[in-house]
Design an enzyme around this catalytic site. Structure first.
Site, PDB file in Angstrom:
ATOM      1  N   GLU A   1     -12.588  21.541   5.223  1.00 30.95           N
ATOM      2  CA  GLU A   1     -13.286  22.201   6.328  1.00 30.95           C
ATOM      3  C   GLU A   1     -13.955  23.443   5.715  1.00 30.95           C
ATOM      4  OE1 GLU A   1     -10.572  23.824   9.277  1.00 30.95           O
ATOM      5  OE2 GLU A   1     -11.972  23.422  10.903  1.00 30.95           O
TER       6      GLU A   1
ATOM      7  N   SER B   1      -5.955  28.924   6.539  1.00 32.12           N
ATOM      8  CA  SER B   1      -6.006  27.976   7.651  1.00 32.12           C
ATOM      9  C   SER B   1      -6.244  28.699   8.964  1.00 32.12           C
ATOM     10  CB  SER B   1      -4.703  27.181   7.721  1.00 32.12           C
ATOM     11  OG  SER B   1      -3.622  28.050   7.882  1.00 32.12           O
TER      12      SER B   1
ATOM     13  N   ASN C   1      -7.326  23.718  13.203  1.00 35.04           N
ATOM     14  CA  ASN C   1      -6.117  24.255  13.836  1.00 35.04           C
ATOM     15  C   ASN C   1      -6.323  24.646  15.291  1.00 35.04           C
ATOM     16  OD1 ASN C   1      -4.064  23.904  11.951  1.00 35.04           O
ATOM     17  ND2 ASN C   1      -4.941  25.510  10.676  1.00 35.04           N
TER      18      ASN C   1
ATOM     19  N   HIS D   1     -11.191  25.052   3.350  1.00 39.95           N
ATOM     20  CA  HIS D   1      -9.865  24.737   3.895  1.00 39.95           C
ATOM     21  C   HIS D   1      -9.477  23.303   3.553  1.00 39.95           C
ATOM     22  CE1 HIS D   1      -7.189  24.410   7.744  1.00 39.95           C
ATOM     23  NE2 HIS D   1      -6.467  24.566   6.658  1.00 39.95           N
TER      24      HIS D   1
HETATM   25  N1  CAA Z   1       1.396  15.134  -2.955  1.00 38.62           N
HETATM   26  C1  CAA Z   1       0.671  14.145  -3.502  1.00 38.62           C
HETATM   27  N2  CAA Z   1       0.671  12.879  -3.037  1.00 38.62           N
HETATM   28  C2  CAA Z   1       1.448  12.624  -1.986  1.00 38.62           C
HETATM   29  C3  CAA Z   1       2.233  13.596  -1.356  1.00 38.62           C
HETATM   30  C4  CAA Z   1       2.195  14.900  -1.903  1.00 38.62           C
HETATM   31  N3  CAA Z   1       2.909  15.900  -1.373  1.00 38.62           N
HETATM   32  N4  CAA Z   1       2.893  13.043  -0.314  1.00 38.62           N
HETATM   33  C5  CAA Z   1       2.522  11.744  -0.278  1.00 38.62           C
HETATM   34  N5  CAA Z   1       1.644  11.500  -1.286  1.00 38.62           N
HETATM   35  C6  CAA Z   1       1.016  10.233  -1.601  1.00 38.62           C
HETATM   36  C7  CAA Z   1       2.065   9.266  -2.025  1.00 38.62           C
HETATM   37  O1  CAA Z   1       2.344   9.383  -3.408  1.00 38.62           O
HETATM   38  C8  CAA Z   1       1.425   7.922  -1.688  1.00 38.62           C
HETATM   39  O2  CAA Z   1       0.604   7.526  -2.751  1.00 38.62           O
HETATM   40  P1  CAA Z   1       0.887   6.108  -3.438  1.00 38.62           P
HETATM   41  O3  CAA Z   1       0.260   5.126  -2.509  1.00 38.62           O
HETATM   42  O4  CAA Z   1       0.220   6.221  -4.730  1.00 38.62           O
HETATM   43  O5  CAA Z   1       2.351   5.953  -3.519  1.00 38.62           O
HETATM   44  C9  CAA Z   1       0.520   8.224  -0.492  1.00 38.62           C
HETATM   45  O6  CAA Z   1       0.407   9.662  -0.452  1.00 38.62           O
HETATM   46  C10 CAA Z   1       1.134   7.759   0.783  1.00 38.62           C
HETATM   47  O7  CAA Z   1       2.449   8.286   0.848  1.00 38.62           O
HETATM   48  P2  CAA Z   1       3.713   7.487   1.404  1.00 38.62           P
HETATM   49  O8  CAA Z   1       3.494   6.014   1.202  1.00 38.62           O
HETATM   50  O9  CAA Z   1       4.942   8.097   0.843  1.00 38.62           O
HETATM   51  O10 CAA Z   1       3.790   7.843   2.928  1.00 38.62           O
HETATM   52  P3  CAA Z   1       2.730   7.670   4.065  1.00 38.62           P
HETATM   53  O11 CAA Z   1       1.922   6.440   3.943  1.00 38.62           O
HETATM   54  O12 CAA Z   1       3.517   7.901   5.285  1.00 38.62           O
HETATM   55  O13 CAA Z   1       1.733   8.905   3.886  1.00 38.62           O
HETATM   56  C11 CAA Z   1       1.115  11.103   4.329  1.00 38.62           C
HETATM   57  C12 CAA Z   1       2.185  10.201   3.767  1.00 38.62           C
HETATM   58  C13 CAA Z   1      -0.164  10.970   3.493  1.00 38.62           C
HETATM   59  C14 CAA Z   1       1.636  12.522   4.214  1.00 38.62           C
HETATM   60  C15 CAA Z   1       0.816  10.661   5.807  1.00 38.62           C
HETATM   61  O14 CAA Z   1       2.002  10.614   6.527  1.00 38.62           O
HETATM   62  C16 CAA Z   1      -0.135  11.577   6.524  1.00 38.62           C
HETATM   63  O15 CAA Z   1      -1.347  11.481   6.355  1.00 38.62           O
HETATM   64  N6  CAA Z   1       0.421  12.505   7.356  1.00 38.62           N
HETATM   65  C17 CAA Z   1      -0.372  13.494   8.063  1.00 38.62           C
HETATM   66  C18 CAA Z   1      -0.702  14.614   7.113  1.00 38.62           C
HETATM   67  C19 CAA Z   1      -1.492  15.677   7.775  1.00 38.62           C
HETATM   68  O16 CAA Z   1      -1.851  15.652   8.934  1.00 38.62           O
HETATM   69  N7  CAA Z   1      -1.793  16.714   6.973  1.00 38.62           N
HETATM   70  C20 CAA Z   1      -2.514  17.850   7.473  1.00 38.62           C
HETATM   71  C21 CAA Z   1      -1.522  18.916   7.800  1.00 38.62           C
HETATM   72  S1  CAA Z   1      -2.341  20.318   8.484  1.00 38.62           S
HETATM   73  C22 CAA Z   1      -2.882  21.171   7.148  1.00 38.62           C
HETATM   74  O17 CAA Z   1      -2.653  20.865   6.019  1.00 38.62           O
HETATM   75  C23 CAA Z   1      -3.747  22.330   7.375  1.00 38.62           C
HETATM   76  C24 CAA Z   1      -3.254  23.448   8.138  1.00 38.62           C
HETATM   77  O18 CAA Z   1      -4.044  24.377   8.238  1.00 38.62           O
HETATM   78  C25 CAA Z   1      -1.947  23.605   8.758  1.00 38.62           C
END
Ligand code: CAA
Length: 285
Positions: A155, A122, A193, A143
């Site tokens: 990405e 990342s 990032n 990424h």
């Molecule tokens: N693994 C697999 N599936 C997952 C999961 C995980 N760890 N966490 C959540 N899910 C799935 C759930 O099972 C759910 O699917 P279903 O509809 O089948 O139940 C779906 O995602 C939605 O989850 P929830 O209903 O529990 O919760 P939500 O609607 O709040 O969504 C979220 C959760 C998808 C994490 C959402 O909050 C979100 O998009 N958050 C932002 C995530 C983000 O920005 N990620 C990028 C981080 S930065 C990065 O990764 C890169 C870096 O370089 C740092």
């Protein structure tokens, strides 16, 4: 969809990111090998795959037979020799340049069939990782975002030496894995990032200066900007140590002190409050 010519995908590192990438590859129909030096990590990875695929069946996103077939396509190994013959290696180990350079030098020796050498880093320079090999033209950033099965983006980051044909193949492969691939070039933090982390860091400054309590700050960004999580909640989700580390990478790589981590963010990391993974970060879990 562009041609990718990939049949066998090797994922190096069976943690949350590597496990997620392997799951997505196997569900998309690729023969998938996940390598990790730790047998415990490999076992945890298998348990997670079983749990998440069972949930996908429950949610009627796939049939029991499809889930079973996806699980069967994944081989989890602790022996490096099984990586031979893979058409692409996607590395997802710890964010440490020295460790990654060692792994890429080794991959360069093992995958001699013109395979693509991709990293899920990342923040570490693709050019620096490529320079650890004799074939930097096949080294590229791929990424993924957490949680990998849910997040649509890959990405795709070109190092200085990355061959255009390799970029096209990785874009084609990402699409075949059900993702949307968007290209970027190799500067600290790439695009994701470079833009996300200073926003998160600024949220820590706003909290530190008493502009708002974390819940209010997050609610403002969630409802006002339509973000799925507020920046402080997202910081906990990513890991506060990771956030602080990436800010330091930006400060060093872009030669600007304005990217240094907020003192409050650093203090929470020092206290061991790392976010969801340690049970407490900005919030308690
Ligand atoms: N693994 C697999 N599936 C997952 C999961 C995980 N760890 N966490 C959540 N899910 C799935 C759930 O099972 C759910 O699917 P279903 O509809 O089948 O139940 C779906 O995602 C939605 O989850 P929830 O209903 O529990 O919760 P939500 O609607 O709040 O969504 C979220 C959760 C998808 C994490 C959402 O909050 C979100 O998009 N958050 C932002 C995530 C983000 O920005 N990620 C990028 C981080 S930065 C990065 O990764 C890169 C870096 O370089 C740092």
């Amino acid at each position: 969809m562009s041609e990718h010519g990939v049949k066998k995908v090797a994922v190096i590192g069976a943690g949350q990111m590597g496990g997620g990438i392997a799951q997505v590859a196997a569900v998309a129909g690729f023969e998938t090998i996940v390598y990790d030096a730790s047998a415990d990590q490999v076992a945890r990875c298998q348990a997670t795959h079983e749990k998440l695929l069972a949930r996908a069946v429950e949610k009627e996103r796939m049939t029991q037979d499809e889930a079973h077939a996806a699980l069967e396509r994944i081989t989890r190994v602790t022996d490096w020799k099984y990586l031979e013959g893979a058409d692409i290696a996607i590395e997802a180990v710890v964010e440490n340049e020295g460790v990654k350079r060692e792994i890429f030098a080794r991959l360069d020796e093992t995958l001699t069939n013109g395979a693509i050498l991709a990293t899920n880093t990342s923040s570490i320079s693709i050019t620096a990782i490529g320079a650890a090999t004799k074939t930097p033209e096949r080294v590229i950033g791929m990424h993924f975002f957490y949680p990998v099965p849910v997040m649509k983006l890959v990405e795709v980051i070109n190092g200085l030496a990355t061959d255009k044909a390799v970029t096209d193949r990785v874009i084609g492969l990402s699409e075949a894995m059900g993702k949307v691939a968007v290209p970027a070039n190799d500067r600290a933090g790439f695009v994701s990032n470079r833009v996300l982390m200073p926003m998160i860091n600024e949220a820590f400054y706003a909290w530190m200066e008493g502009v708002a309590e974390p819940e209010h700050l997050d609610e403002i960004m969630k409802l006002g900007m339509n973000h799925p999580m507020g920046p402080l909640r997202l910081a906990d989700f990513i890991g506060l140590d990771t956030c602080a580390h990436i800010m330091n990478v930006l400060a060093d790589g872009l030669h600007s002190e304005r990217y240094r981590p907020c003192p409050l963010l650093e203090q929470l990391v020092t206290a061991g409050r790392l976010g969801n993974k340690s049970g407490r970060g900005v919030y308690e879990y």
